[in-house]
Design an enzyme around this catalytic site. Structure first.
Site, mmCIF file in Angstrom:
data_model
loop_
_atom_site.group_PDB
_atom_site.id
_atom_site.type_symbol
_atom_site.label_atom_id
_atom_site.label_comp_id
_atom_site.label_asym_id
_atom_site.label_seq_id
_atom_site.Cartn_x
_atom_site.Cartn_y
_atom_site.Cartn_z
ATOM 1 N N GLY A 41 32.327 -30.808 7.521
ATOM 2 C CA GLY A 41 31.836 -29.424 7.554
ATOM 3 C C GLY A 41 32.754 -28.442 6.845
ATOM 4 C CB ALA A 67 33.056 -35.354 2.241
ATOM 5 C CG ASP A 88 33.908 -22.816 9.051
ATOM 6 O OD1 ASP A 88 34.533 -22.112 9.857
ATOM 7 O OD2 ASP A 88 33.168 -23.759 9.401
ATOM 8 C CG ASN A 135 31.244 -19.937 10.940
ATOM 9 O OD1 ASN A 135 30.620 -19.118 10.264
ATOM 10 N ND2 ASN A 135 32.551 -20.004 10.937
ATOM 11 C CE LYS A 191 31.275 -24.723 12.875
ATOM 12 N NZ LYS A 191 32.355 -25.041 11.936
ATOM 13 C CB THR A 202 32.301 -24.042 17.430
ATOM 14 O OG1 THR A 202 33.104 -25.104 16.941
ATOM 15 C CG2 THR A 202 32.361 -24.005 18.942
HETATM 16 P P1 NDP Z 1 34.293 -32.978 10.339
HETATM 17 O O1 NDP Z 1 34.351 -33.921 11.493
HETATM 18 O O2 NDP Z 1 32.992 -32.487 9.841
HETATM 19 O O3 NDP Z 1 35.054 -33.638 9.075
HETATM 20 C C1 NDP Z 1 36.318 -34.242 9.216
HETATM 21 C C2 NDP Z 1 36.770 -34.750 7.847
HETATM 22 O O4 NDP Z 1 38.084 -35.277 8.000
HETATM 23 C C3 NDP Z 1 35.896 -35.887 7.314
HETATM 24 O O5 NDP Z 1 35.789 -35.791 5.915
HETATM 25 C C4 NDP Z 1 36.695 -37.116 7.712
HETATM 26 O O6 NDP Z 1 36.489 -38.221 6.867
HETATM 27 C C5 NDP Z 1 38.099 -36.616 7.499
HETATM 28 N N1 NDP Z 1 39.085 -37.410 8.219
HETATM 29 C C6 NDP Z 1 39.284 -37.483 9.551
HETATM 30 N N2 NDP Z 1 40.305 -38.311 9.822
HETATM 31 C C7 NDP Z 1 40.767 -38.783 8.634
HETATM 32 C C8 NDP Z 1 41.806 -39.656 8.241
HETATM 33 N N3 NDP Z 1 42.605 -40.228 9.137
HETATM 34 N N4 NDP Z 1 42.006 -39.890 6.914
HETATM 35 C C9 NDP Z 1 41.204 -39.306 6.002
HETATM 36 N N5 NDP Z 1 40.194 -38.464 6.300
HETATM 37 C C10 NDP Z 1 39.975 -38.202 7.601
HETATM 38 O O7 NDP Z 1 35.223 -31.765 10.774
HETATM 39 P P2 NDP Z 1 35.308 -30.321 10.087
HETATM 40 O O8 NDP Z 1 35.177 -30.476 8.627
HETATM 41 O O9 NDP Z 1 34.428 -29.378 10.798
HETATM 42 O O10 NDP Z 1 36.803 -29.916 10.475
HETATM 43 C C11 NDP Z 1 37.912 -30.512 9.825
HETATM 44 C C12 NDP Z 1 39.160 -29.755 10.219
HETATM 45 O O11 NDP Z 1 39.072 -28.437 9.726
HETATM 46 C C13 NDP Z 1 39.359 -29.640 11.740
HETATM 47 O O12 NDP Z 1 40.686 -29.984 12.027
HETATM 48 C C14 NDP Z 1 39.141 -28.170 12.028
HETATM 49 O O13 NDP Z 1 39.992 -27.711 13.046
HETATM 50 C C15 NDP Z 1 39.502 -27.537 10.712
HETATM 51 N N6 NDP Z 1 38.844 -26.257 10.467
HETATM 52 C C16 NDP Z 1 39.642 -25.169 10.266
HETATM 53 C C17 NDP Z 1 39.097 -23.947 10.015
HETATM 54 C C18 NDP Z 1 40.023 -22.775 9.823
HETATM 55 O O14 NDP Z 1 39.525 -21.657 9.744
HETATM 56 N N7 NDP Z 1 41.316 -22.989 9.719
HETATM 57 C C19 NDP Z 1 37.643 -23.747 9.920
HETATM 58 C C20 NDP Z 1 36.898 -24.958 10.108
HETATM 59 C C21 NDP Z 1 37.482 -26.163 10.381
HETATM 60 P P3 NDP Z 1 35.517 -39.426 7.261
HETATM 61 O O15 NDP Z 1 34.149 -38.971 6.806
HETATM 62 O O16 NDP Z 1 36.042 -40.567 6.464
HETATM 63 O O17 NDP Z 1 35.657 -39.637 8.733
#
Ligand code: NDP
Length: 287
Positions: free
Chosen positions: A136, A134, A109, A94, A73, A69
């Protein structure tokens, strides 16, 4: 006389920070229910610059595998012997499986996401999907849906990280047959009425900000659609609660996390765990 075999089988997670990662709760519950008493899941705090050493340790202890994690990754990929096609496209691993010292990297994932859809009777082939985010998770989800034959992918993300969004669109256009669209997320998004699948792949709603909702016109999400959240904690987000209230079919990120953990266990042990036991353990841990 009883067989005397006290050899331990080790798996775990490398990360930093990692202390709040609930993987151990789900995995230990599964191992106990499977009668795998000597299988142990270790939550390991690995410094960014000690990842290679940690992988040497994994091989030295003949650990069967680990999850990676934040922040490992992407960095871990350079140390692996083989990487699955989807993990290569996603650009992140992962899950590692140690096959007698040969390290295979996978990304579960998006696979956990696909299994969650399948558990709910949703087939992505030819369907139209809207994905918020957009990062991970979004990347893994979009690649898996693209490879599985989704008809159209509409990615919606805030404009500040446009390069990330553009890179994802490019990967999907070059490697899948899906129609790909992208929207800068600057105002409440109205989900097109012909969408079939809606995914919250942002971190909006994650503990402790549990009342947060994605910036979406909720009235545009119809009962003809299926909504999948990725947030595992809380097990029921504000979005999922709202969808259930409105009679929109949906699934939680907690379910997706369990699907992913179940897949990891199957890759490591060759056996299918009891997912209900795992889900219950997760709910107890997060309550
Ligand atoms: P990243 O940090 O790579 O991406 C986060 C994303 O969320 C970005 O696109 C970001 O946009 C967006 N974002 C954050 N805050 C806001 C907001 N207030 N409004 C709009 N967009 C927002 O994280 P990950 O992709 O790795 O993880 C995202 C979520 O997925 C986490 O909560 C994690 O716990 C969950 N997850 C769950 C899994 C499961 O098996 N259930 C597996 C993997 C992840 P911007 O680029 O604009 O900041």
């Amino acid at each position: 006389m009883k067989e005397q075999n006290y050899l331990d089988h080790l798996v775990g997670v490398f990360g930093q920070p990692v202390s709040e990662n609930p993987g151990v709760v789900i995995q230990d519950a599964a191992f106990a229910a499977m009668g795998l008493e000597r299988w142990h899941f270790l939550t390991l705090d690995v410094d960014r610059d000690k990842l290679e050493d940690a992988l040497r340790g994994l091989k030295a202890f003949k650990m069967r595998g680990v999850n990676c994690t934040i922040p490992h990754k992407i960095a871990v990929m350079q140390y692996l012997d083989e990487i699955s096609e989807s993990a290569r496209l996603i650009g992140a691993v992962n899950t590692i499986v140690n096959e007698n010292g040969r390290l295979f990297g996978e990304n579960t994932d998006g696979k956990g996401f696909m299994m969650s859809l399948a558990e709910n009777g949703v087939d992505v082939r030819g369907k139209k999907a809207v994905v918020f985010g957009a990062g991970g998770a979004a990347r893994a989800i979009c690649v898996e849906m693209g490879l599985a034959g989704v008809g159209a992918l509409h990615i919606v993300n805030r404009p500040q990280d446009r390069a990330l969004g553009d890179a994802l669109v490019d990967i999907l256009r070059r490697n899948t047959a899906a129609q790909v669209a992208y929207t800068d997320w600057t105002e409440p998004f109205r989900v097109p009425a012909d969408a079939d699948i809606v995914v919250n792949a942002t971190s909006v709603g994650l503990y402790p900000d549990v009342s947060a909702l994605p910036n979406v016109d909720l009235d545009s999400i119809l009962p003809t659609m299926f909504v999948q959240d990725v947030i595992p904690n809380p097990t029921e987000t504000a979005l999922i609660r709202e969808m259930r209230r409105r009679g929109v079919p949906c699934a939680t990120g907690a379910g997706m996390l369990v699907e992913q953990a179940a897949l990891n266990i199957e890759m490591w042990t060759g056996r299918k765990p009891d997912k209900a036991v795992m889900y219950h353990a997760l709910e107890e841990a997060l309550s």
